[in-house]
Design an enzyme around this catalytic site. Sequence first.
Site, PDB file in Angstrom:
ATOM      1  N   GLU A  25       0.831  -1.213   0.000  1.00 18.86           N
ATOM      2  CA  GLU A  25       0.000   0.000   0.000  1.00 18.86           C
ATOM      3  C   GLU A  25       0.863   1.259   0.000  1.00 18.86           C
ATOM      4  O   GLU A  25       2.071   1.220   0.259  1.00 18.86           O
ATOM      5  CB  GLU A  25      -0.934  -0.003   1.208  1.00 18.86           C
ATOM      6  N   LYS A  86      -6.005  10.436   0.595  1.00 18.56           N
ATOM      7  CA  LYS A  86      -5.981   9.120   1.267  1.00 18.56           C
ATOM      8  C   LYS A  86      -7.201   8.357   0.761  1.00 18.56           C
ATOM      9  O   LYS A  86      -8.333   8.725   1.049  1.00 18.56           O
ATOM     10  CB  LYS A  86      -6.037   9.323   2.783  1.00 18.56           C
ATOM     11  N   VAL A 106      -5.529   0.197   3.071  1.00 17.03           N
ATOM     12  CA  VAL A 106      -5.718  -1.252   2.970  1.00 17.03           C
ATOM     13  C   VAL A 106      -6.911  -1.563   2.073  1.00 17.03           C
ATOM     14  O   VAL A 106      -6.817  -2.399   1.160  1.00 17.03           O
ATOM     15  CB  VAL A 106      -5.894  -1.873   4.374  1.00 17.03           C
ATOM     16  N   ASP A 138     -16.850   5.595  14.156  1.00 18.28           N
ATOM     17  CA  ASP A 138     -15.650   5.514  13.335  1.00 18.28           C
ATOM     18  C   ASP A 138     -15.156   4.075  13.244  1.00 18.28           C
ATOM     19  O   ASP A 138     -14.464   3.584  14.146  1.00 18.28           O
ATOM     20  CB  ASP A 138     -14.562   6.437  13.899  1.00 18.28           C
ATOM     21  N   ALA A 141     -13.271   1.338   6.852  1.00 16.13           N
ATOM     22  CA  ALA A 141     -13.781   0.599   5.689  1.00 16.13           C
ATOM     23  C   ALA A 141     -12.904  -0.616   5.376  1.00 16.13           C
ATOM     24  O   ALA A 141     -13.321  -1.498   4.624  1.00 16.13           O
ATOM     25  CB  ALA A 141     -13.858   1.518   4.478  1.00 16.13           C
ATOM     26  N   ASP A 142     -11.701  -0.685   5.968  1.00 16.39           N
ATOM     27  CA  ASP A 142     -10.843  -1.864   5.766  1.00 16.39           C
ATOM     28  C   ASP A 142     -11.575  -3.151   6.172  1.00 16.39           C
ATOM     29  O   ASP A 142     -11.389  -4.202   5.566  1.00 16.39           O
ATOM     30  CB  ASP A 142      -9.559  -1.767   6.615  1.00 16.39           C
ATOM     31  N   LYS A 159      -3.902  -1.779  14.546  1.00 16.45           N
ATOM     32  CA  LYS A 159      -3.121  -0.841  15.361  1.00 16.45           C
ATOM     33  C   LYS A 159      -3.730  -0.712  16.750  1.00 16.45           C
ATOM     34  O   LYS A 159      -4.932  -0.576  16.905  1.00 16.45           O
ATOM     35  CB  LYS A 159      -3.057   0.515  14.663  1.00 16.45           C
TER      36      LYS A 159
HETATM   37  N1  PSU Z   1      -0.331   0.328   8.526  1.00 16.97           N
HETATM   38  C1  PSU Z   1       0.678   1.095   9.005  1.00 16.97           C
HETATM   39  N2  PSU Z   1       0.554   2.446   8.893  1.00 16.97           N
HETATM   40  C2  PSU Z   1      -0.544   3.043   8.279  1.00 16.97           C
HETATM   41  C3  PSU Z   1      -1.603   2.230   7.781  1.00 16.97           C
HETATM   42  C4  PSU Z   1      -1.436   0.871   7.919  1.00 16.97           C
HETATM   43  O1  PSU Z   1       1.663   0.569   9.554  1.00 16.97           O
HETATM   44  O2  PSU Z   1      -0.595   4.271   8.178  1.00 16.97           O
HETATM   45  C5  PSU Z   1      -2.835   2.870   7.127  1.00 16.97           C
HETATM   46  C6  PSU Z   1      -3.498   1.863   6.186  1.00 16.97           C
HETATM   47  O3  PSU Z   1      -3.543   2.432   4.898  1.00 16.97           O
HETATM   48  C7  PSU Z   1      -4.893   1.670   6.743  1.00 16.97           C
HETATM   49  C8  PSU Z   1      -5.144   3.009   7.324  1.00 16.97           C
HETATM   50  O4  PSU Z   1      -5.816   1.269   5.753  1.00 16.97           O
HETATM   51  O5  PSU Z   1      -3.897   3.270   7.990  1.00 16.97           O
HETATM   52  C9  PSU Z   1      -6.344   3.021   8.243  1.00 16.97           C
HETATM   53  O6  PSU Z   1      -6.960   4.273   8.141  1.00 16.97           O
HETATM   54  P1  PSU Z   1      -8.427   4.502   8.786  1.00 16.97           P
HETATM   55  O7  PSU Z   1      -8.257   4.202  10.223  1.00 16.97           O
HETATM   56  O8  PSU Z   1      -8.736   5.983   8.520  1.00 16.97           O
HETATM   57  O9  PSU Z   1      -9.374   3.596   8.066  1.00 16.97           O
HETATM   58 MN    MN Z   2     -12.101   6.165  10.125  1.00 19.95          MN
END
Ligand code: PSU
Ligand code: MN
Length: 308
Positions: A25, A86, A106, A138, A141-142, A159
């Site tokens: 990614e 993004k 992702v 929140d 969408a992953d 995470k």
């Molecule tokens: N893994 C990492 N660092 C990141 C991400 C993943 O080590 O920054 C990113 C990925 O692209 C993942 C996104 O899809 O964080 C999640 O964003 P959100 O929580 O807004 O869906």
């Molecule tokens: Mn989000």
Amino acid sequence: MSALLAFSDEARRALSDARPLVALESTIITHGMPYPQNVETARRVEAQVRAAGAVPATIAVMASRIRIGLSDDELETLGRAREVMKLSRADLAACLASGRTGATTVAATMIAAALAGIDVFATGGIGGVHRGAESSFDISADLHELAQTRVTVVSAGAKAILDLPKTLEVLETLGVPVIAVGQQEFPAFWSRSSGLVAPLRLDSAGEIAAAHLLRARLRLPGGQLIANPIPHEAEIPRDEIVPAIEAALADAARQGVVAKAVTPFLLQRLFERTQGRSLAANIALVLDNARLAAGIAGEIVRQRQIEP
Ligand code: PSU
Ligand code: MN
């Protein structure tokens, strides 16, 4: 479709020769790590995939094309760029229509990988259910993408800034296999331990590849989430990272950070609050995920030849 996808020479050749590929990614480059570590890491991850016998394909949107595989110069340009979108599922088409540059999360990387015919994708950690989701709603969408797009995603879990129990519950509801590697516990990105049991465990690339192929034979849509714990020597123990996470979350609440900005903000704050240790751990875990993903991609190719 072919007009929308633009392959690097290396990726095109690997696909036509049925050699193993690993998708990577680009949001981790543009929104997940600071420059220049982001570009250095992207190059090291690609080198790791090659060393483990597969071909890397970093995915991004540039000039109204979904790029499958970027050159070193393009990685550098992306890593320095500001104002990069993004991209998740919702944003892909609008980004292509506008001609802007977009980094794939992702979810969007899974969509692109599936279109390109790539089975395996390595990242750091997926997005999930944020803490306080009961009021903010929140949820990344992953999670929904994993439920519908047939790509095996190699991560170090979700995470630990997220609500991990709720993330696992949503994945279960959506029918996404969450498979820990080498341990029964679901890993927590910077730490090997989360205190939560992973629903499934498979310890070899061969078994993970077999499960990937079996899901297709069973006509099950959706992918697999592989949860590969961060290597021992790189981990930040839970009791050290948890206070930093709490402080970063408090910073985000105080500053009213919402929506797409939340994850990048928290990662940056953790970097500051751990004097860079969170970034060193993030780099180590992505490299290890790249190694495992290449092994799985190789096994998928091998097993397809035996039993098409
Ligand atoms: N893994 C990492 N660092 C990141 C991400 C993943 O080590 O920054 C990113 C990925 O692209 C993942 C996104 O899809 O964080 C999640 O964003 P959100 O929580 O807004 O869906
Ligand atoms: Mn989000």
